[in-house]
Write an enzyme that holds these catalytic residues in place. Structure first.
Site, PDB file in Angstrom:
ATOM      1  CG  ASP A  14      -1.973  -1.022   1.245  1.00 49.51           C
ATOM      2  OD1 ASP A  14      -2.232  -1.590   0.173  1.00 49.51           O
ATOM      3  OD2 ASP A  14      -2.549  -1.272   2.316  1.00 49.51           O
ATOM      4  N   GLY A  40      -3.391  -5.167   1.566  1.00 50.33           N
ATOM      5  CA  GLY A  40      -4.216  -6.126   0.838  1.00 50.33           C
ATOM      6  C   GLY A  40      -5.241  -6.692   1.786  1.00 50.33           C
ATOM      7  N   GLY A  42      -6.595  -9.585   2.070  1.00 52.01           N
ATOM      8  CA  GLY A  42      -6.233 -10.878   2.631  1.00 52.01           C
ATOM      9  C   GLY A  42      -5.195 -10.766   3.729  1.00 52.01           C
ATOM     10  CB  VAL A 222     -23.553   0.074   8.923  1.00 54.14           C
ATOM     11  CG1 VAL A 222     -24.402  -0.620   7.892  1.00 54.14           C
ATOM     12  CG2 VAL A 222     -23.937  -0.419  10.311  1.00 54.14           C
ATOM     13  CG  ASP A 224     -19.417   6.261  12.052  1.00 58.39           C
ATOM     14  OD1 ASP A 224     -20.465   5.848  11.498  1.00 58.39           O
ATOM     15  OD2 ASP A 224     -19.060   7.461  12.016  1.00 58.39           O
ATOM     16  NE  ARG A 225     -26.035   3.568  10.588  1.00 57.74           N
ATOM     17  CZ  ARG A 225     -26.663   3.133   9.494  1.00 57.74           C
ATOM     18  NH1 ARG A 225     -26.165   3.379   8.303  1.00 57.74           N
ATOM     19  NH2 ARG A 225     -27.789   2.458   9.593  1.00 57.74           N
ATOM     20  CB  ALA A 250      -6.800  -2.178   7.613  1.00 56.79           C
ATOM     21  CB  ALA A 251     -11.936  -0.094   9.694  1.00 53.60           C
ATOM     22  N   GLY A 252     -12.505  -2.698   8.117  1.00 52.92           N
ATOM     23  CA  GLY A 252     -13.356  -3.842   7.818  1.00 52.92           C
ATOM     24  C   GLY A 252     -12.596  -5.158   7.842  1.00 52.92           C
ATOM     25  CG  ASP A 253      -9.547  -5.824   5.113  1.00 55.34           C
ATOM     26  OD1 ASP A 253     -10.570  -6.314   4.599  1.00 55.34           O
ATOM     27  OD2 ASP A 253      -8.763  -5.088   4.495  1.00 55.34           O
ATOM     28  CB  THR A 284      -8.076  -0.849  13.066  1.00 55.68           C
ATOM     29  OG1 THR A 284      -7.612  -2.128  13.513  1.00 55.68           O
ATOM     30  CG2 THR A 284      -7.596  -0.613  11.647  1.00 55.68           C
ATOM     31  N   GLY A 289      -2.325   3.646   8.599  1.00 56.48           N
ATOM     32  CA  GLY A 289      -1.811   2.492   7.864  1.00 56.48           C
ATOM     33  C   GLY A 289      -2.719   1.287   7.965  1.00 56.48           C
TER      34      GLY A 289
END
Length: 305
Positions: A14, A40, A42, A222, A224-225, A250-253, A284, A289
């Site tokens: 990245d 990435g 993964g 969703v 910050d909800r 990378a929050a969702g990961d 995170t 980063g």
């Protein structure tokens, strides 16, 4: 019990450009600074699982270049098994350019490279690894056909499969039949179902649509909800922890990786695993980063005693 987690996914280097605000079409702006880090979807998910205590292995592919060495070394630093990360002699290691504004929001452009060049044959070489797993995760930064082969094998051996349909695209025939849990964000869910996500009723409608498509276990994140979940026996909403975001990369990961470290194979503790995942992703977003921002189990427990 420690979950054995296998991630089939992408490895990207990245490059993040730090800017005040997103450029308008045709506009040239100056970046305040630039940073490079391992990433990435993964890789992020695998590191999040490993840092939360899961015994983690990776199936993927890099190019025969310095970025590929960099990515493999980054996984090894977190104790992730990289025996099934192949070297592609033709396509370069995946990369991403991230525009990050002063509010912590981002736009991401991804070059798939070796990630997208993966072939289904890699699964034949990873059979023993997949058979021994508790959880198998994949997303859409690698070919769906490869994920389908992996998930079919996983289901033959009682491995729980988690699909993160990101970036959202049409799901190939048969993949949902071998998926135990699908985890889109609200935008991805709306893209796949055609139903906008804006309240609980619309989330329920999305769950009903996914059931029609062949999958009954759903989590919609969703931002910050918080996160909505739906299974045949239960549904609900777990609110996010309120923090000031610096970088949502990378929050969702992190959410999915941390979740995979805690979830039981039968998904029976889904709400508790979701709370833990929310805690992890809330840390995170307060850091910069991708991989550098992902917390350990000790940090999560210390932050939320």
């Amino acid at each position: 019990m420690t979950n054995k987690v296998v991630v089939l996914g992408s490895l990207n280097v990245d490059t993040t450009l730090h800017i005040d605000q997103m450029p308008k079409p045709g506009e040239t702006i100056s970046a305040k600074s630039k940073t490079n880090s391992a990433g990435g979807k993964g890789a992020n998910q695998a590191v999040a699982a490993a840092r939360s205590g899961a015994q983690t292995s990776f199936i993927g592919q890099v190019g025969d270049d310095s970025n590929g060495i960099f990515m493999i070394d980054a996984l090894k630093l977190d104790g992730i098994n990289t025996d099934h990360v192949g070297i592609n002699q033709v396509d370069g290691t995946g990369s991403a350019v991230i525009l990050l504004d002063s509010q912590g929001q981002n736009s991401i452009m991804v070059y798939g490279g070796a990630n997208q060049a993966m072939k289904t044959e890699v699964i034949a070489d990873s059979q023993a690894l997949i058979k021994s797993a508790d959880i198998l995760i994949s997303e859409f930064e690698t070919p769906q056909e490869v994920t389908y082969e992996a998930f079919k094998l996983a289901k033959q051996h009682g491995v729980t499969t988690i699909l993160n349909p990101a970036p959202a695209s049409k799901i190939i025939y048969g993949l949902l039949e071998v998926t135990d849990l699908i985890v889109p964000n609200e935008t991805e869910s709306a893209t796949l179902t055609g139903i906008e996500v804006n309240d609980t009723d619309s989330m329920d409608q999305n769950a009903a649509k996914f059931s029609e498509m062949g999958i009954d276990n759903l989590i919609i994140t969703v931002g910050d909800r918080g996160a909505y979940y739906h299974t045949p026996s239960d549904s609900g909403f777990v609110p996010a922890f309120k923090v000031k975001a610096k970088d949502t990369t990378a929050a969702g990961d992190t959410f999915i990786g941390a979740f995979s470290s805690q979830i039981d194979k039968d998904l029976s503790n889904i709400e508790a695993a979701l709370v833990y995942a929310q805690k992890a992703s809330s840390i995170t977003v307060q850091r910069l980063g991708a991989l550098p921002s992902i917390p350990t189990a000790e940090e999560i427990k210390a932050e939320y005693k």
